[in-house]
Design a protein around this motif. Structure first.
Motif, PDB file in Angstrom:
ATOM      1  N   MET A 194       0.824  -1.205   0.000  1.00 55.87           N
ATOM      2  CA  MET A 194       0.000   0.000   0.000  1.00 55.87           C
ATOM      3  C   MET A 194       0.861   1.259   0.000  1.00 55.87           C
ATOM      4  SD  MET A 194      -3.256  -0.259  -0.279  1.00 55.87           S
ATOM      5  CE  MET A 194      -4.807  -1.013   0.185  1.00 55.87           C
ATOM      6  N   ASP A 195       1.959   1.207   0.720  1.00 50.98           N
ATOM      7  CA  ASP A 195       2.885   2.338   0.728  1.00 50.98           C
ATOM      8  C   ASP A 195       3.391   2.618  -0.682  1.00 50.98           C
ATOM      9  OD1 ASP A 195       4.771   4.219   2.293  1.00 50.98           O
ATOM     10  OD2 ASP A 195       6.173   2.956   1.171  1.00 50.98           O
ATOM     11  N   ARG A 196       3.697   1.578  -1.426  1.00 51.72           N
ATOM     12  CA  ARG A 196       4.174   1.753  -2.800  1.00 51.72           C
ATOM     13  C   ARG A 196       3.092   2.300  -3.714  1.00 51.72           C
ATOM     14  NH1 ARG A 196       8.661  -2.812  -4.354  1.00 51.72           N
ATOM     15  NH2 ARG A 196       9.774  -2.783  -2.369  1.00 51.72           N
ATOM     16  N   LEU A 197       1.832   2.099  -3.328  1.00 50.34           N
ATOM     17  CA  LEU A 197       0.719   2.600  -4.136  1.00 50.34           C
ATOM     18  C   LEU A 197       0.278   3.992  -3.700  1.00 50.34           C
ATOM     19  CD1 LEU A 197      -1.451  -0.651  -4.499  1.00 50.34           C
ATOM     20  CD2 LEU A 197       0.302   0.253  -6.051  1.00 50.34           C
ATOM     21  N   GLY A 198       1.037   4.593  -2.773  1.00 58.31           N
ATOM     22  CA  GLY A 198       0.762   5.976  -2.389  1.00 58.31           C
ATOM     23  C   GLY A 198       0.013   6.164  -1.096  1.00 58.31           C
ATOM     24  N   VAL A 199      -0.220   5.081  -0.355  1.00 59.27           N
ATOM     25  CA  VAL A 199      -0.946   5.161   0.918  1.00 59.27           C
ATOM     26  C   VAL A 199       0.036   5.450   2.051  1.00 59.27           C
ATOM     27  CG1 VAL A 199      -2.352   3.842   2.564  1.00 59.27           C
ATOM     28  CG2 VAL A 199      -2.730   3.588   0.094  1.00 59.27           C
TER      29      VAL A 199
END
Length: 369
Positions: A194-199
């Motif tokens: 999720m961090d890699r997806l901008g979260v």
């Protein structure tokens, strides 16, 4: 509670004893406890609040069964999160011998070593049935022990939630773009994806998620599924309920046993403890499967808006997951676990895809018609 009836099942107890003999390398069923064995009182630290009776309750099932097998000579007192140690310090407390036992999710500790994720779940990984097959019959438990040995711990499967829901959101997710800028409570490798997806990812214990959602500290949160989510009241502070929980297709909880303490136990007590842990593992998944349908219906009836993650979110998550999981293979311990897990996943999916998955797909289409 129903677990009292569950743990008194003689047939299940016999099955658990047989499993121990096959899974722990013993040549016969767990032996009867002989008179004259020592009286022992151990402590177990849980990562979960007592109010979550299924995920916390597996430790109670284990403790009750152990006491029954040993005629009350070997007992365990279970402590909820925060009573002895904080929720995310259970592994360390068992490692140090602060407590002899712990009940937790190993992916909470990927900051120590990313390979801990395989002991719980990875995005798009093994389902509960596949995980238990790998752990008990595919060398999974044995290969994980090399990692846990560095922490003076033995790890055993301690319950599984099954495939989880995708969590609660205060805004709709119609594309990958909608994830950017979102603040979400999500642990493990799923959180890193999720961090890699901008979260913006937060790791928050179960008992603290509701106020964080209510105050707007986070915009979204995942926990387990309908039964626990309803208990925690998420439907009161979040509008949209998403599926599937692609990051947790079969989240395994673990019992941690201090390796030094285990080595001091009489052989009969070692077998009894292993038997009790296997029974608790069986209990949790069947209990969730029993209570989630009614809770799901109550949530639907209360007006919760059900949503499915759009295809582009799932595809982006799958791509990011594969890249991220592969990155850890430069470490030899991680690589060994990764190779075993992924080989099992591939072979198992071939079979499950032909049988279980294709059947589930048909039923889903039939229900939607």
């Amino acid at each position: 509670m129903e677990r009292r009836h569950f743990i008194k099942s003689a047939a299940l107890g016999a099955a658990a004893g047989t499993l121990v003999s096959g899974c722990a390398g013993n040549s016969s069923d767990a032996p009867a406890i002989q008179a004259g064995q020592p009286t022992l009182r151990w402590r177990l630290a849980s990562s979960y609040p007592r109010s979550l009776d299924t995920i916390y309750g597996a430790a109670d099932v284990m403790a009750d069964r152990l006491s029954q097998i040993t005629d009350g000579r070997f007992t365990v007192r279970v402590y909820p999160a925060g009573e002895i140690v904080p929720a995310f310090e259970v592994l360390e407390s068992v490692q140090k011998g602060t407590v002899q036992l712990g009940h937790s999710a190993s992916y909470y500790y990927i900051g120590k070593n990313p390979a801990f994720a395989f002991d719980t779940t990875i995005p798009f990984g093994l389902t509960a049935r596949q995980f238990n097959a790998w752990a008990y019959h595919g060398g999974g438990r044995e290969i994980m022990q090399g990692l846990f040995a560095d922490y003076n711990i033995l790890s055993y499967p301690g319950g599984n939630t099954g495939t989880q829901m995708g969590g609660w959101f205060n805004r709709e997710i119609n594309s990958v773009q909608d994830l950017r800028g979102l603040t979400m409570r999500i642990p493990g490798l799923g959180g890193r994806v999720m961090d890699r997806l901008g979260v913006t990812v937060q790791q928050i214990p179960g008992g603290e998620i509701y106020p964080a959602l209510e105050r707007g500290v986070i915009d979204a949160a995942e926990w387990v599924g309908p039964y626990d989510d309803e208990k925690l009241g998420f439907h009161q502070v979040a509008r949209y309920y998403y599926s599937p929980g692609w990051w947790e297709p079969g989240a395994n909880l673990s019992f941690y046993v201090n390796r030094s303490a285990f080595g001091t136990l009489p052989s009969a007590y070692q077998h009894a403890l292993e038997t009790a842990m296997i029974e608790a593992n069986m209990y949790m998944l069947s209990r969730y499967d029993a209570v989630n349908p009614a809770a799901f219906q109550r949530l639907v009836d209360s007006g919760v808006e059900l949503r499915s993650f759009p295809a582009d979110v799932l595809e982006a998550a799958r791509t990011a997951s594969a890249e991220m999981i592969q990155e850890g293979t430069s470490d030899p311990v991680y690589s060994e676990i990764y190779d075993s897990y992924m080989a099992w996943l591939g072979a198992s999916n071939n079979w499950f895809g032909a049988a279980s998955f294709s059947y589930s797909e048909f039923v889903a289409r039939m229900l939607a018609a």
